[in-house]
Design a protein around this motif. Structure first.
Motif, PDB file in Angstrom:
ATOM      1  N   VAL A  43       0.842  -1.200   0.000  1.00 12.01           N
ATOM      2  CA  VAL A  43       0.000   0.000   0.000  1.00 12.01           C
ATOM      3  C   VAL A  43       0.877   1.250   0.000  1.00 12.01           C
ATOM      4  O   VAL A  43       0.629   2.184  -0.769  1.00 12.01           O
ATOM      5  N   CYS A  44       1.906   1.261   0.827  1.00 11.55           N
ATOM      6  CA  CYS A  44       2.807   2.418   0.885  1.00 11.55           C
ATOM      7  C   CYS A  44       3.535   2.619  -0.439  1.00 11.55           C
ATOM      8  O   CYS A  44       3.689   3.756  -0.904  1.00 11.55           O
ATOM      9  N   GLU A  45       3.954   1.531  -1.031  1.00 10.22           N
ATOM     10  CA  GLU A  45       4.652   1.611  -2.316  1.00 10.22           C
ATOM     11  C   GLU A  45       3.723   2.156  -3.399  1.00 10.22           C
ATOM     12  O   GLU A  45       4.114   3.010  -4.194  1.00 10.22           O
ATOM     13  N   LYS A  83       1.274   4.130  -3.021  1.00 10.63           N
ATOM     14  CA  LYS A  83       1.011   5.545  -2.747  1.00 10.63           C
ATOM     15  C   LYS A  83       2.301   6.374  -2.817  1.00 10.63           C
ATOM     16  O   LYS A  83       2.308   7.535  -2.417  1.00 10.63           O
ATOM     17  N   SER A  84       3.380   5.760  -3.275  1.00  5.70           N
ATOM     18  CA  SER A  84       4.683   6.433  -3.418  1.00  5.70           C
ATOM     19  C   SER A  84       5.209   6.963  -2.099  1.00  5.70           C
ATOM     20  O   SER A  84       5.711   8.084  -2.011  1.00  5.70           O
ATOM     21  N   VAL A  85       5.088   6.146  -1.055  1.00  6.88           N
ATOM     22  CA  VAL A  85       5.634   6.481   0.260  1.00  6.88           C
ATOM     23  C   VAL A  85       6.636   5.378   0.610  1.00  6.88           C
ATOM     24  O   VAL A  85       6.306   4.418   1.290  1.00  6.88           O
ATOM     25  N   PRO A  86       7.871   5.527   0.116  1.00 12.77           N
ATOM     26  CA  PRO A  86       8.848   4.456   0.319  1.00 12.77           C
ATOM     27  C   PRO A  86       9.511   4.456   1.694  1.00 12.77           C
ATOM     28  O   PRO A  86       9.988   3.430   2.163  1.00 12.77           O
ATOM     29  N   ASP A  87       9.519   5.619   2.350  1.00 13.12           N
ATOM     30  CA  ASP A  87      10.224   5.736   3.617  1.00 13.12           C
ATOM     31  C   ASP A  87       9.290   5.390   4.772  1.00 13.12           C
ATOM     32  O   ASP A  87       8.760   6.269   5.446  1.00 13.12           O
ATOM     33  N   VAL A  88       9.067   4.090   4.969  1.00  8.73           N
ATOM     34  CA  VAL A  88       8.177   3.627   6.026  1.00  8.73           C
ATOM     35  C   VAL A  88       8.862   2.493   6.774  1.00  8.73           C
ATOM     36  O   VAL A  88       9.551   1.670   6.179  1.00  8.73           O
TER      37      VAL A  88
END
Length: 163
Positions: free
Chosen positions: A85-87, A89-94
């Motif tokens: 889901v994070c990937e 939404k282009s949120v790689p820094d999780v």
């Protein structure tokens, strides 16, 4: 440069918690807001001994490894889906963590461990009776977590009658 505040999102394997994760990503981690918080996703893995009411009665000790393996599979599925889901939404820094214990305590402990300023939880939408019987993680955390607690509710879908 000022250090980012930490936002912890609590996840179980329900659609409600994944909705809360997606809502959080859309509202706090899309440009230009993506620099405001460090994101940590936490899944509370139930201890196998709490799933089996009497671990030593009737040979249930043999079952504990099987229950533990199943709980680990669920935890891995939650971790993989959260990363996906994070990937998307282009949120790689999780950072994704699995912590063992009762979800209410785990979420409050995660706030302390990561010095979070915000804890985000999904609402299962339980009524008063179910909440009293099952307990509510979000209700407990709203009273005990040492951070702001944001409870994300899924919008109610309106059923349209066929014409």
């Amino acid at each position: 440069m000022q250090e980012k505040q930490v936002m912890v999102v609590g996840l179980d394997d329900s659609a409600h918690s994944f909705y809360a994760l997606e809502w959080t990503l859309d509202h706090f981690f899309t440009p230009p807001q993506n620099g405001l918080f460090k994101l940590i996703v936490v899944h509370a893995k139930t201890a196998p001994s709490t799933v089996i009411a009497t671990p030593m009665a009737f040979g249930t000790a043999d079952i504990i490894p099987l229950v533990d393996a199943d709980l680990k599979r669920v935890a891995q599925r939650v971790v993989d889906k959260a990363k996906e889901v994070c990937e998307k939404k282009s949120v790689p820094d999780v950072e994704v963590e699995v912590m063992e214990g009762d979800a209410r305590n785990v979420m409050c402990e995660a706030v302390e461990k990561f010095h979070a300023s915000v804890l985000v939880l999904g609402s299962h939408g339980y009524g008063a009776f179910k909440r009293a019987v099952l307990g509510s993680v979000s209700d407990y955390c709203s009273h005990h977590a040492n951070s702001t607690v944001m409870i994300v509710k899924q919008p109610k879908t309106t059923a349209t009658s066929p014409k």
